[in-house]
Design an enzyme around this catalytic site. Sequence first.
Site, PDB file in Angstrom:
ATOM      1  N   ASP A 104      -1.160  12.284  80.266  1.00  0.00           N
ATOM      2  CA  ASP A 104      -2.311  13.107  80.049  1.00  0.00           C
ATOM      3  C   ASP A 104      -1.566  14.675  79.796  1.00  0.00           C
ATOM      4  O   ASP A 104      -0.770  14.932  80.185  1.00  0.00           O
ATOM      5  CB  ASP A 104      -3.374  13.207  81.207  1.00  0.00           C
ATOM      6  CG  ASP A 104      -4.098  11.938  81.373  1.00  0.00           C
ATOM      7  OD1 ASP A 104      -3.978  11.053  80.413  1.00  0.00           O
ATOM      8  OD2 ASP A 104      -4.431  11.689  82.437  1.00  0.00           O
TER       9      ASP A 104
HETATM   10  N1  URA Z   1      -3.061   7.949  84.836  1.00  0.00           N
HETATM   11  C1  URA Z   1      -3.565   8.844  84.592  1.00  0.00           C
HETATM   12  O1  URA Z   1      -4.578   8.956  85.091  1.00  0.00           O
HETATM   13  N2  URA Z   1      -3.008   9.755  83.756  1.00  0.00           N
HETATM   14  C2  URA Z   1      -1.720   9.982  83.378  1.00  0.00           C
HETATM   15  O2  URA Z   1      -1.258  10.686  82.753  1.00  0.00           O
HETATM   16  C3  URA Z   1      -1.045   8.808  83.725  1.00  0.00           C
HETATM   17  C4  URA Z   1      -1.542   7.841  84.378  1.00  0.00           C
END
Ligand code: URA
Length: 243
Positions: A104
């Site tokens: 993310d």
């Molecule tokens: N899980 C999430 O919620 N975000 C990420 O960036 C990676 C795994």
Amino acid sequence: MRLDKTLSDSGYGTRSEVRALVRAGRVRVDGAVVRDPGFLLHEGVDGRLAVDGTATRVRRHLHLMLHKPEGFLTALEDARQPTVADLIPPNLRTRGLAPVGRLDLDTTGLLLLTNDGTLGHRLANPKWHVDKVYHAWTEGGDPFDARDAAAFAEGLTLGDGTPCQPAALEILGPAEARLTLHEGKYHQVKRMMGSTGRTVVRLHRESVGPVRLDPALAPGESRELTDEEAALLYRAASLEMPE
Ligand code: URA
């Protein structure tokens, strides 16, 4: 494979830069100067190719570990946001690197990039069981306890009814945990924590399969994987490491 493509894939510059290098007589194959950029090399040229008198390693594949900082999109281009492609060292930007899976915008930590599509695909695909380890800091809900570890080990069900594979939860503090996942659903860690009444306020990926983020890399920095790390990754993905 063509000499110019081989050199370019091995990091000697763009196709036009390496053509100039070859035409200038700076490249030797089996000790003899070759001035034709289209010269065809056969397999196993490693060590017989020299640039400016130095034997060079011929490598088609390149794998990078990046310490992804916050605020960079896991994509190769975007009209509005900076992307992880902006963090690839300029001399490696023509090498066809693509991120392995996705972090993310606000997640930090280990992001692998490779130009071996098969490897990238396998590392990201849950079918090949390549573990991803995350450090999560949370807010809300109860302090973590053994019941949480048991529920994660059992396999949580997300708020929308989606079942998750069993995951290992190591409790690091009342609101801090290390989570090992065998799959990679969209926003998975945040949604898993959400289903236990907690909000993730910071998320950092520590490792992908056998490869751990190098602590010497500051956010935004990257380095090529060592041969040993690459070999371990290929093994984790049940692939033969190409020459
Ligand atoms: N899980 C999430 O919620 N975000 C990420 O960036 C990676 C795994």
